[in-house]
Design a protein around this motif. Structure first.
Motif, PDB file in Angstrom:
ATOM      1  N   ILE A 107     -23.103  32.681 -56.317  1.00  0.00           N
ATOM      2  CA  ILE A 107     -23.796  33.939 -56.010  1.00  0.00           C
ATOM      3  C   ILE A 107     -23.067  34.732 -54.925  1.00  0.00           C
ATOM      4  O   ILE A 107     -23.235  35.952 -54.814  1.00  0.00           O
ATOM      5  N   TYR A 160     -23.962  42.741 -60.065  1.00  0.00           N
ATOM      6  CA  TYR A 160     -24.780  41.920 -60.959  1.00  0.00           C
ATOM      7  C   TYR A 160     -24.279  42.044 -62.404  1.00  0.00           C
ATOM      8  O   TYR A 160     -24.158  41.057 -63.131  1.00  0.00           O
ATOM      9  N   ILE A 163     -26.496  29.708 -61.663  1.00  0.00           N
ATOM     10  CA  ILE A 163     -26.134  30.550 -60.527  1.00  0.00           C
ATOM     11  C   ILE A 163     -26.257  29.685 -59.287  1.00  0.00           C
ATOM     12  O   ILE A 163     -27.357  29.268 -58.905  1.00  0.00           O
ATOM     13  N   ALA A 203     -27.261  29.658 -54.006  1.00  0.00           N
ATOM     14  CA  ALA A 203     -28.311  30.603 -53.587  1.00  0.00           C
ATOM     15  C   ALA A 203     -29.096  29.972 -52.443  1.00  0.00           C
ATOM     16  O   ALA A 203     -30.237  29.538 -52.600  1.00  0.00           O
ATOM     17  N   GLN A 254     -30.065  35.746 -51.167  1.00  0.00           N
ATOM     18  CA  GLN A 254     -29.216  35.315 -52.275  1.00  0.00           C
ATOM     19  C   GLN A 254     -30.052  34.926 -53.493  1.00  0.00           C
ATOM     20  O   GLN A 254     -29.660  35.182 -54.631  1.00  0.00           O
ATOM     21  N   ARG A 255     -31.221  34.338 -53.254  1.00  0.00           N
ATOM     22  CA  ARG A 255     -32.100  34.011 -54.378  1.00  0.00           C
ATOM     23  C   ARG A 255     -32.665  35.275 -55.004  1.00  0.00           C
ATOM     24  O   ARG A 255     -32.912  35.324 -56.211  1.00  0.00           O
ATOM     25  N   ASP A 303     -30.943  38.084 -55.160  1.00  0.00           N
ATOM     26  CA  ASP A 303     -29.810  38.519 -55.986  1.00  0.00           C
ATOM     27  C   ASP A 303     -29.782  37.735 -57.295  1.00  0.00           C
ATOM     28  O   ASP A 303     -29.574  38.302 -58.378  1.00  0.00           O
ATOM     29  N   ALA A 304     -29.962  36.422 -57.185  1.00  0.00           N
ATOM     30  CA  ALA A 304     -29.938  35.577 -58.376  1.00  0.00           C
ATOM     31  C   ALA A 304     -31.048  35.962 -59.346  1.00  0.00           C
ATOM     32  O   ALA A 304     -30.842  35.982 -60.574  1.00  0.00           O
ATOM     33  N   VAL A 323     -31.000  28.388 -61.253  1.00  0.00           N
ATOM     34  CA  VAL A 323     -30.472  28.773 -59.938  1.00  0.00           C
ATOM     35  C   VAL A 323     -30.496  27.546 -59.042  1.00  0.00           C
ATOM     36  O   VAL A 323     -31.494  26.823 -59.008  1.00  0.00           O
TER      37      VAL A 323
END
Length: 268
Positions: A168, A199, A226, A229, A234-235, A237-238, A255
């Motif tokens: 990520i 993304y 992914i 994260a 970041q999570r 974003d994931a 994730v």
């Protein structure tokens, strides 16, 4: 910003499976991938951003539920200073190691202290034992993202699950900072090396038969992983990438990361 040692020590390995527009916490990577303890899965891992870590985690989880597991490569892996890493073993030596440790990592010695693909005869014997086999089937030289060259990845036809891993941390970084096979990535994504990863770039790679899905055998379950994260941001974003992957027709997304007790937005 890098996490401090204290922050890392206070976190644990976590994973989530994406469904119904949310991230749902899973008790293990094994659960998140929908694996069956009684199924002799052959799991090939490609991409960048944590393939070996993913293999280690799966191997350890198999051992914890009492299942013997072999890890191997069709490219190269680093030989580690553990007794269950075997170079050019016989079938009997692999069996003995499995009895003692539950997991065995097998390969042929190559330069740089690495292991390459084992001999075909031994590979065939191990597959005939009907135990889980984990395979690092791609190389990225520690880059979190890549596009495969013509000869990559090297996925055996017996593969039942193909995991395509992305770090990520690529989001917001420039192409030249994070991409392996940079020139191929520039051509595929239509971007210059100084442009940032979005993304949409990850989604384009992960959903393409020329990139993330390249070589996936018919009937194998394809999962995008992914990785890394670790932080709530970041999570998030994931999660956005998961939603875009769903629109692109990718049904299975997991994730992974290191986390504390705080849930991210959209997580259950």
């Amino acid at each position: 910003m890098e996490m401090s040692r204290a922050e890392v020590n206070g976190m644990s390995a976590c994973c989530w499976v994406y469904r119904e527009q949310k991230l749902h916490r899973a008790s293990s990577l094994f659960e998140a991938l929908g694996l069956d303890e009684d199924e002799p899965a052959v799991i090939s891992v490609v991409g960048g951003g944590g393939k070996t870590t993913t293999l280690h985690r799966l191997a350890d989880e198999y051992v914890r539920v009492g299942k013997k597991v072999v890890a191997a490569t069709t490219t190269h892996i680093q030989k580690e200073d553990e007794p269950w890493f075997l170079a050019d073993p016989s079938a009997e030596e692999v069996k003995e190691s499995l009895e003692r440790y539950g997991q065995t990592w097998v390969g042929t010695p190559v330069r740089g202290g690495r292991l390459g693909q084992m001999e075909d005869q031994l590979f065939s014997q191990i597959l005939s034992w009907k135990i889980p086999v984990l395979i690092e089937a791609d190389g990225a030289r520690r880059h979190p993202m890549k596009i495969p060259a013509g000869h990559e990845p090297v996925i055996i036809p017996q593969t039942t699950h193909l995991l395509n891993v992305y770090g990520i941390e690529t989001v917001g970084k420039t192409m030249e900072e994070v991409c392996f096979r940079l020139e191929l990535a520039e051509q595929f994504l239509g971007k210059t090396r100084s442009e940032q990863i979005t993304y949409g770039d990850i989604v384009k790679l992960a959903s393409s038969e020329q990139a993330g899905k390249k070589g996936c055998p018919d009937g194998a379950k394809y999962t995008v992983v992914i990785n890394k994260a670790d932080r709530e941001s970041q999570r998030q974003d994931a999660l956005e990438i998961c939603r875009l992957l769903e629109k692109a027709g990718i049904k299975h997304v997991v994730v992974t990361g290191r986390c504390g007790e705080v849930s991210c937005a959209g997580e259950e």
